[in-house]
Design a protein around this motif. Structure first.
Motif, PDB file in Angstrom:
ATOM      1  N   LYS A 105      11.872  51.921  82.959  1.00  0.00           N
ATOM      2  CA  LYS A 105      12.202  50.998  84.073  1.00  0.00           C
ATOM      3  C   LYS A 105      12.498  51.594  85.270  1.00  0.00           C
ATOM      4  CE  LYS A 105      17.202  50.706  83.022  1.00  0.00           C
ATOM      5  NZ  LYS A 105      18.510  50.004  82.499  1.00  0.00           N
ATOM      6  N   THR A 106      12.077  50.837  86.360  1.00  0.00           N
ATOM      7  CA  THR A 106      12.520  51.406  87.607  1.00  0.00           C
ATOM      8  C   THR A 106      13.417  50.642  88.231  1.00  0.00           C
ATOM      9  OG1 THR A 106      10.090  52.111  87.630  1.00  0.00           O
ATOM     10  CG2 THR A 106      11.365  52.126  89.845  1.00  0.00           C
ATOM     11  N   SER A 107      14.353  51.250  88.765  1.00  0.00           N
ATOM     12  CA  SER A 107      15.495  50.547  89.805  1.00  0.00           C
ATOM     13  C   SER A 107      15.870  51.488  90.724  1.00  0.00           C
ATOM     14  CB  SER A 107      16.671  50.185  88.729  1.00  0.00           C
ATOM     15  OG  SER A 107      17.617  49.782  89.359  1.00  0.00           O
ATOM     16  N   GLU A 108      15.871  50.738  91.860  1.00  0.00           N
ATOM     17  CA  GLU A 108      16.393  51.219  93.178  1.00  0.00           C
ATOM     18  C   GLU A 108      15.643  52.816  93.379  1.00  0.00           C
ATOM     19  OE1 GLU A 108      20.459  51.748  92.907  1.00  0.00           O
ATOM     20  OE2 GLU A 108      20.956  49.650  93.243  1.00  0.00           O
ATOM     21  N   GLY A 109      14.398  52.672  93.308  1.00  0.00           N
ATOM     22  CA  GLY A 109      13.577  53.941  93.446  1.00  0.00           C
ATOM     23  C   GLY A 109      13.655  54.982  92.413  1.00  0.00           C
ATOM     24  N   GLN A 110      14.444  54.787  91.336  1.00  0.00           N
ATOM     25  CA  GLN A 110      14.666  55.595  90.359  1.00  0.00           C
ATOM     26  C   GLN A 110      14.005  55.173  89.008  1.00  0.00           C
ATOM     27  OE1 GLN A 110      16.002  58.736  90.743  1.00  0.00           O
ATOM     28  NE2 GLN A 110      16.247  58.203  92.666  1.00  0.00           N
ATOM     29  N   THR A 111      13.218  56.018  88.397  1.00  0.00           N
ATOM     30  CA  THR A 111      12.589  55.552  86.994  1.00  0.00           C
ATOM     31  C   THR A 111      13.343  56.330  85.881  1.00  0.00           C
ATOM     32  OG1 THR A 111      10.683  55.552  88.247  1.00  0.00           O
ATOM     33  CG2 THR A 111      10.628  55.627  85.668  1.00  0.00           C
ATOM     34  N   GLU A 112      13.710  55.240  84.779  1.00  0.00           N
ATOM     35  CA  GLU A 112      14.256  55.974  83.712  1.00  0.00           C
ATOM     36  C   GLU A 112      13.593  55.424  82.465  1.00  0.00           C
ATOM     37  OE1 GLU A 112      18.404  55.240  83.314  1.00  0.00           O
ATOM     38  OE2 GLU A 112      19.081  55.469  85.416  1.00  0.00           O
ATOM     39  N   THR A 113      13.404  56.297  81.304  1.00  0.00           N
ATOM     40  CA  THR A 113      13.363  56.102  80.261  1.00  0.00           C
ATOM     41  C   THR A 113      14.261  56.228  79.029  1.00  0.00           C
ATOM     42  OG1 THR A 113      10.941  57.013  80.409  1.00  0.00           O
ATOM     43  CG2 THR A 113      11.886  57.002  78.127  1.00  0.00           C
ATOM     44  N   ASN A 114      14.085  55.134  78.038  1.00  0.00           N
ATOM     45  CA  ASN A 114      15.123  55.074  77.041  1.00  0.00           C
ATOM     46  C   ASN A 114      14.385  54.621  75.783  1.00  0.00           C
ATOM     47  OD1 ASN A 114      15.007  52.080  76.707  1.00  0.00           O
ATOM     48  ND2 ASN A 114      15.970  51.952  78.521  1.00  0.00           N
ATOM     49  N   MET A 115      15.135  54.943  74.630  1.00  0.00           N
ATOM     50  CA  MET A 115      14.544  54.879  73.282  1.00  0.00           C
ATOM     51  C   MET A 115      15.527  54.176  72.316  1.00  0.00           C
ATOM     52  SD  MET A 115      12.275  57.313  71.059  1.00  0.00           S
ATOM     53  CE  MET A 115      13.685  58.527  70.855  1.00  0.00           C
ATOM     54  N   ARG A 116      15.175  53.023  71.739  1.00  0.00           N
ATOM     55  CA  ARG A 116      16.217  52.433  70.844  1.00  0.00           C
ATOM     56  C   ARG A 116      15.426  52.045  69.617  1.00  0.00           C
ATOM     57  NH1 ARG A 116      15.133  46.882  71.065  1.00  0.00           N
ATOM     58  NH2 ARG A 116      13.733  46.121  72.561  1.00  0.00           N
ATOM     59  N   PRO A 117      16.393  51.902  68.582  1.00  0.00           N
ATOM     60  CA  PRO A 117      15.960  51.446  67.186  1.00  0.00           C
ATOM     61  C   PRO A 117      15.589  50.081  67.368  1.00  0.00           C
ATOM     62  CG  PRO A 117      18.116  51.733  67.248  1.00  0.00           C
ATOM     63  CD  PRO A 117      17.802  52.405  68.305  1.00  0.00           C
ATOM     64  N   LEU A 118      14.505  49.567  66.658  1.00  0.00           N
ATOM     65  CA  LEU A 118      14.241  48.137  66.459  1.00  0.00           C
ATOM     66  C   LEU A 118      14.625  47.510  65.205  1.00  0.00           C
ATOM     67  CD1 LEU A 118      10.497  48.289  67.799  1.00  0.00           C
ATOM     68  CD2 LEU A 118      12.324  47.712  68.933  1.00  0.00           C
ATOM     69  N   THR A 119      14.867  46.184  65.390  1.00  0.00           N
ATOM     70  CA  THR A 119      15.434  45.405  64.381  1.00  0.00           C
ATOM     71  C   THR A 119      14.009  44.848  63.515  1.00  0.00           C
ATOM     72  OG1 THR A 119      15.498  43.475  65.402  1.00  0.00           O
ATOM     73  CG2 THR A 119      17.610  44.731  65.389  1.00  0.00           C
ATOM     74  N   GLU A 120      14.358  44.232  62.432  1.00  0.00           N
ATOM     75  CA  GLU A 120      12.991  43.844  62.019  1.00  0.00           C
ATOM     76  C   GLU A 120      12.489  42.802  62.635  1.00  0.00           C
ATOM     77  OE1 GLU A 120      10.940  43.960  58.198  1.00  0.00           O
ATOM     78  OE2 GLU A 120      12.564  44.928  58.827  1.00  0.00           O
ATOM     79  N   ASP A 121      12.939  41.620  63.144  1.00  0.00           N
ATOM     80  CA  ASP A 121      12.391  41.135  64.283  1.00  0.00           C
ATOM     81  C   ASP A 121      11.936  41.508  65.334  1.00  0.00           C
ATOM     82  OD1 ASP A 121      13.102  38.741  62.674  1.00  0.00           O
ATOM     83  OD2 ASP A 121      15.094  38.329  63.630  1.00  0.00           O
ATOM     84  N   ASP A 122      12.510  42.527  65.860  1.00  0.00           N
ATOM     85  CA  ASP A 122      12.048  43.392  67.024  1.00  0.00           C
ATOM     86  C   ASP A 122      10.753  44.081  66.711  1.00  0.00           C
ATOM     87  OD1 ASP A 122      14.037  42.718  68.590  1.00  0.00           O
ATOM     88  OD2 ASP A 122      15.301  44.391  68.435  1.00  0.00           O
ATOM     89  N   ARG A 123      10.737  44.671  65.384  1.00  0.00           N
ATOM     90  CA  ARG A 123       9.586  45.467  64.907  1.00  0.00           C
ATOM     91  C   ARG A 123       8.337  44.216  65.073  1.00  0.00           C
ATOM     92  NH1 ARG A 123       9.910  49.092  59.887  1.00  0.00           N
ATOM     93  NH2 ARG A 123       7.968  49.622  60.875  1.00  0.00           N
ATOM     94  N   VAL A 124       8.612  43.047  64.397  1.00  0.00           N
ATOM     95  CA  VAL A 124       7.440  42.111  64.591  1.00  0.00           C
ATOM     96  C   VAL A 124       6.928  41.725  65.787  1.00  0.00           C
ATOM     97  CG1 VAL A 124       6.843  39.591  63.928  1.00  0.00           C
ATOM     98  CG2 VAL A 124       8.178  40.930  62.296  1.00  0.00           C
ATOM     99  N   ALA A 125       7.908  41.782  66.806  1.00  0.00           N
ATOM    100  CA  ALA A 125       7.355  41.308  68.036  1.00  0.00           C
ATOM    101  C   ALA A 125       6.636  42.806  68.732  1.00  0.00           C
ATOM    102  CB  ALA A 125       8.699  41.108  69.075  1.00  0.00           C
ATOM    103  N   GLU A 126       6.996  43.798  68.219  1.00  0.00           N
ATOM    104  CA  GLU A 126       6.416  44.845  68.993  1.00  0.00           C
ATOM    105  C   GLU A 126       5.020  45.179  68.172  1.00  0.00           C
ATOM    106  OE1 GLU A 126       5.495  48.821  70.927  1.00  0.00           O
ATOM    107  OE2 GLU A 126       6.476  47.027  71.355  1.00  0.00           O
ATOM    108  N   LEU A 127       4.944  44.937  66.920  1.00  0.00           N
ATOM    109  CA  LEU A 127       3.602  45.184  66.245  1.00  0.00           C
ATOM    110  C   LEU A 127       2.696  43.936  66.733  1.00  0.00           C
ATOM    111  CD1 LEU A 127       4.783  45.990  62.436  1.00  0.00           C
ATOM    112  CD2 LEU A 127       3.763  47.432  64.411  1.00  0.00           C
ATOM    113  N   ALA A 128       3.330  42.987  67.061  1.00  0.00           N
ATOM    114  CA  ALA A 128       2.549  41.619  67.447  1.00  0.00           C
ATOM    115  C   ALA A 128       1.795  42.346  69.166  1.00  0.00           C
ATOM    116  CB  ALA A 128       3.239  40.428  67.829  1.00  0.00           C
ATOM    117  N   ARG A 129       2.824  42.929  69.880  1.00  0.00           N
ATOM    118  CA  ARG A 129       2.272  43.476  71.314  1.00  0.00           C
ATOM    119  C   ARG A 129       1.113  44.479  71.089  1.00  0.00           C
ATOM    120  NH1 ARG A 129       2.553  47.501  74.486  1.00  0.00           N
ATOM    121  NH2 ARG A 129       4.019  48.673  72.919  1.00  0.00           N
ATOM    122  N   LEU A 130       1.358  45.207  69.998  1.00  0.00           N
ATOM    123  CA  LEU A 130       0.247  46.405  69.874  1.00  0.00           C
ATOM    124  C   LEU A 130      -1.022  45.748  69.292  1.00  0.00           C
ATOM    125  CD1 LEU A 130       2.399  49.091  68.023  1.00  0.00           C
ATOM    126  CD2 LEU A 130       1.504  49.161  70.219  1.00  0.00           C
TER     127      LEU A 130
END
Length: 555
Positions: free
Chosen positions: A509-534
């Motif tokens: 994400k980019t905010s106020e001219g600064q870019t940051e990367t983050n990583m988070r674990p996915l729940t079961e529902d989040d995994r379904v959404a992410e796999l659907a995106r892929l």
């Protein structure tokens, strides 16, 4: 097993913390989100080269720490104990990099060089990079993969050790042989000098003795006249001598003693003087009788002294140092003469070490040939599974003991492959297409990973060039591997991502001219959404969501 990581001010990461579990963990995210950043950061904790550009802009330093569980990792425990770095059941690796590019490494809080972090890291985790399929075409990488699968580290170490000992002895023999040739002229000069000094045959104290005798003979006339004059004055003189005068004085004093007792001691003193004069006279007479005035002897001594003085000038030493110079030259010549015997002994030792090196390399070669056959069969079967039904894989080992002996043996390793019926086996890079090469590379990495003792494996987009049903097979292969080993897989394939026991999502994400990367674990529902995106890209429909759920269920 990698349990926890903390990253701060690294590249585009401000702060990032995450925990990892056993089994297979898949890491997904949009292109350019920084899915491989965590792996790059982990590489620093494992001793990779640090650069100033790795520090987040406008920050003073970047800091990465990785915590590993040591359960069931006896090799890492032994290493930590041997290096006095053991601290409980967990091992923490930390790396700090300043904006100037300086870095410091720590193991369990103790500062260590990057080389030690690298040595320990090899026992904790194994990273398979996204360019492994390109490296696979290099002969040295092929040899490394075969040796990794064979696991004959002791044979490799033995071959490397004996080779180094043989080369060191061989180089020393070569140096001495060249030195011997260079010193041949010096040896001839020494032989000539020693021969001259041998002919002179100068004794240890001879120069001093000759010098004294020459002085005596050359002054013998003066010695004789002076000695005779002294003898006459003491004893032989007819007109009076010291003996007569002493005897007269003694008689007079004795007569006076009758009148004064104070004079009684003087006669005794005069009698002692008379005895001394008589003894001195006898010594002088004996000296005169034995005084050598031989002119031939004097001539000989003068010639001898002349030779000694001339030889001393030739060797730039004083005449009284010439004898020691002769002894020094003899020792130097003896050392040169002994070099022949030493060279023979060294040559025998070099040959013995060479034979030991050949024996070690022979055992290593036999081990490679044995495991090459085993690996041929497994990779061929894996190629069939990965939609290369007619694929055939073979490891060609060419051995040339006389020309190819090296610290890793005398084998030349070449991976051969045939992907179509009737096609002969040919080198990997000449036959396989990009997709085929990726699948073959992945098959090799998965198979060899099963033999690696490290409890954690990372696959960084090794599934590039794979899609469809093959991707699903790859996912199952990695999941099966994750049943016994911690596996982390950075992937863009939904079929692979869905096979993970758990899944992490990387976002930028980019905010106020600064870019940051983050990583988070996915729940079961989040995994379904992410796999659907892929699966469906930017547009997610009910069908893609259903397909995503099916992928998770199938896994």
């Amino acid at each position: 097993m990698l349990a926890h990581m903390t990253i701060s001010n690294f590249a585009i990461v401000k702060t990032l913390q995450f925990e990892l579990k056993p089994g297979m963990t898949t890491i997904t995210g949009e292109t350019g989100a920084g899915k491989s950043i965590a792996i790059d950061a982990l590489g620093l904790c494992l001793g990779d080269r640090a650069e100033a550009s790795m520090v987040r802009p406008n920050e003073d330093k970047a800091e990465i720490s990785a915590a590993f569980s040591l359960a069931n990792n006896q090799a890492a425990r032994r290493w930590l104990e041997d290096n006095d770095l053991m601290d409980g059941e967990e091992c923490i690796l930390r790396r700090v990099i300043t904006k100037e590019g300086r870095s410091r490494g720590f193991i369990n809080g103790s500062p260590v060089p990057a080389s030690q972090q690298k040595a320990l890291g090899q026992l904790l985790i194994n990273i398979h990079g996204q360019h492994a399929h390109q490296q696979l075409m290099r002969p040295d990488y092929q040899q490394q993969m075969l040796d990794q699968y064979a696991g004959h580290h002791m044979l490799l170490d033995k071959t490397r050790e004996t080779y180094q000992r043989w080369r060191q002895a061989h180089n020393e023999l070569k140096r001495l042989t060249q030195s011997r040739e260079e010193n041949e002229a010096q040896k001839q000069l020494l032989q000539y000098q020693v021969k001259e000094l041998d002919e002179l045959a100068l004794g240890e104290e001879e120069f001093t003795e000759i010098e004294e005798e020459h002085k005596r003979l050359s002054n013998s006339g003066e010695l004789a006249v002076a000695s005779q004059t002294a003898l006459s004055a003491l004893y032989d003189g007819d007109d009076g001598n010291a003996l007569q005068l002493l005897q007269m004085a003694c008689q007079q004093v004795c007569n006076l003693g009758e009148y004064d007792n104070n004079l009684n001691t003087i006669p005794q003193m005069l009698e002692e003087a008379i005895i001394q004069v008589q003894e001195a006279s006898q010594e002088l007479r004996s000296y005169l009788d034995n005084l050598d005035m031989d002119p031939h002897r004097l001539i000989y001594l003068e010639e001898r002294l002349s030779k000694i003085m001339s030889m001393a000038r030739k060797h730039y030493v004083m005449p009284n140092e010439l004898y020691q110079k002769h002894q020094d030259l003899l020792k130097e010549l003896e050392n040169l003469d002994c070099s022949d015997e030493r060279l023979e002994e060294m040559a025998e030792n070099v040959e013995a070490l060479r034979q030991k090196c050949f024996l070690a390399a022979e055992k290593l070669s036999k081990s490679r040939q044995r495991y090459a056959k085993e690996l041929d069969q497994k990779i061929s079967e894996s190629m069939h599974t990965l939609s290369m039904e007619h694929g055939e894989f073979s490891i060609n080992i060419t051995s040339d003991p006389d020309r190819m002996l090296s610290p890793i043996g005398y084998d030349s390793i070449n991976f051969l492959v045939s992907t179509n019926p009737g096609q002969p086996l040919q080198p990997l890079g000449k036959v396989a297409s990009g997709g085929e090469l990726s699948r073959i590379s992945l098959a090799i990495q998965v198979i060899t990973a099963q033999k690696v003792e490290t409890p954690s494996l990372i696959f960084d987009e090794v599934d590039v060039g794979i899609s469809g049903p093959t991707a699903a097979i790859v996912g199952k292969m990695l999941r099966t591997l994750g049943e016994s080993t911690q596996v982390m897989c950075v992937t863009h394939l939904p079929q692979v991502a869905g096979c993970g026991h758990q899944q992490m999502f990387v976002a930028k994400k980019t905010s106020e001219g600064q870019t940051e990367t983050n990583m988070r674990p996915l729940t079961e529902d989040d995994r379904v959404a992410e796999l659907a995106r892929l699966l469906g890209g930017s547009e997610i429909t009910e069908r893609t969501l259903a397909n995503a759920k099916e992928l998770l269920i199938a896994a």
